[in-house]
Write a protein that holds these residues in place. Structure first.
Motif, PDB file in Angstrom:
ATOM      1  N   ALA A 325      58.149  -3.037  37.049  1.00 32.60           N
ATOM      2  CA  ALA A 325      59.461  -2.569  37.492  1.00 32.60           C
ATOM      3  C   ALA A 325      59.509  -2.364  38.996  1.00 32.60           C
ATOM      4  N   LYS A 352      60.559  -0.333  26.914  1.00 26.51           N
ATOM      5  CA  LYS A 352      60.238   1.030  27.341  1.00 26.51           C
ATOM      6  C   LYS A 352      61.514   1.752  27.760  1.00 26.51           C
ATOM      7  N   SER A 355      61.734   3.413  33.285  1.00 27.18           N
ATOM      8  CA  SER A 355      60.888   2.654  34.205  1.00 27.18           C
ATOM      9  C   SER A 355      60.644   3.449  35.469  1.00 27.18           C
ATOM     10  N   MET A 361      56.734  -3.690  32.340  1.00 34.60           N
ATOM     11  CA  MET A 361      57.902  -3.688  31.465  1.00 34.60           C
ATOM     12  C   MET A 361      57.997  -4.924  30.572  1.00 34.60           C
TER      13      MET A 361
END
Length: 389
Positions: A325, A352, A355, A361
């Motif tokens: 991210a 997820k 972040s 991710m």
């Protein structure tokens, strides 16, 4: 072996302690065999929470909370999937008759760099670089002087490379000290390691149970800030180095014992191989096996846990590229161009719920029948098609 349905009185039940993206794949593979799955983590809606039969959010450092959920669910197998966990809970669960994978002592040794380095180097006599442990900044300065520059500095306990740095000169030590102390985990003691001028580093995925030990093809990888960004399989290495790597991996995993998959990390210089670390669970660099093998590292882990045969087919060469991210947000969105979804690629978005800059991710996986190098270049191209907001 008999397989029942989930949520029955006679269900085989696997509990994950730690429910990130690797645990999510373990849950999926277990459910393909009708195994009941329970995902436990320290935050709501962790990736494995989203696919398990049951999900719990607890304080993973709290012994009583871990034991409470274990006693409540009575799992057939307990799979610790993170380092940040109360180890005493695992020892007590084992004493109460629960089956910890691979075993509580192995988890204890591998979650602490001091324990595993001393175990490997001093008890098992496998080849490692030089190292010292320190608890003060003055001790760090002395150890670094003894080791020489550059040297590698890490907390004895941390996950996914957090807190790791390379000090290239004495002037870097203060910054390295700060990085290590800010890492999640136990930074009360640091390990100072000789910087081995290796040609490359590998992960040797080693799968074992009471019946057999099986090695996956060696995985090459590139790290950044102690965390992997690219991996590829197989790593092109000499047969001599490969045999030494397998010998080290078997020595270490036999020493730890138990069932499951182990990610054994090593440095390779010519035909010389040095042990670095080992994780008694699926390894992040091993996500590439989702595209290169008939049984991924996650499927092999489940098979090993259940005591099943561990054979598999190599499909060819592959690579993985992690997407991290760029933003901090409670509503992460990963934007992926359609051209990333090619006939020789997979995309995995972990889902997820939050972040932060640098958090993994998603991953891109690519396949090439004949060349790891081609697969890696394709993975590097595809990951550029990812962005977030």
């Amino acid at each position: 072996m008999e397989f029942s349905a989930p949520l029955k009185s006679d269900s085989i039940k696997i509990m994950l302690l730690g429910s990130g993206e690797l645990g999510k794949e373990v849950i999926i593979e277990a459910q393909r065999l009708g195994i009941e799955t329970v995902a436990v983590d320290s935050y709501n809606n962790a990736p494995a929470h989203l696919v398990a039969n049951k999900a719990y959010t607890i304080n993973m450092k709290n012994k009583d909370e871990i034991l409470d959920v274990i006693r409540r669910e009575k799992p057939t197998y307990i799979l610790p999937e993170v380092e940040a966990i109360n180890i005493q809970a695992l020892f007590e669960a084992e004493q109460e008759g629960f089956h910890v994978i691979p075993n509580a002592d192995a988890v204890n040794k591998t979650m602490n760099r001091k324990n595993i380095r001393e175990f490997a180097a001093e008890q098992l006599k496998v080849k490692t670089g030089k190292y010292e442990f320190v608890t003060t900044f003055e001790g760090l300065q002395k150890a670094a002087s003894n080791m020489g520059f550059p040297c590698v500095i890490k907390p004895v306990m941390s996950s996914s490379g957090h807190g790791q740095s390379v000090a290239k000169a004495a002037t870097d030590l203060e910054k390295s000290w700060e990085i290590a102390k800010e890492a999640r985990g136990d930074a009360s003691e640091l390990i100072v390691e000789e910087f081995i001028r290796f040609d490359y580093e590998i992960t040797m995925l080693t799968v074992r149970n009471e019946k057999q030990t099986v090695f996956c093809e060696p995985i090459g990888h590139i790290q950044q800030d102690g965390d992997y960004i690219f991996s590829w399989q197989p790593m092109n290495m000499s047969e001599t180095a490969k045999a030494k790597a397998q010998d080290i991996a078997k020595t270490v995993t036999d020493g730890l014992g138990g069932r499951g998959i182990f990610g054994v990390e090593m440095f390779v210089k010519g035909d010389e191989v040095y042990f670095s670390e080992v994780s008694p669970r699926p390894h992040d660099t091993g996500m590439v096996t989702m595209i290169t093998q008939s049984q991924s590292e996650f499927a092999l882990h489940v098979r090993a846990v259940l005591g099943l045969p561990l054979d598999y087919i190599d499909y060819g060469c592959g690579a993985s590229a992690a997407y991290k991210a760029k933003e901090d947000t409670f509503n992460p969105v990963v934007t992926i161009q359609e051209s990333a979804f090619a006939k020789n690629s997979f995309v995995r978005v972990f889902g997820k719920p939050q972040s932060h800059v640098g958090r993994r991710m998603a991953v891109a996986l690519t396949f090439d029948k004949n060349s790891s190098e081609v697969a890696l270049e394709n993975a590097k191209t595809i990951i550029k098609k990812f962005s977030d907001k």
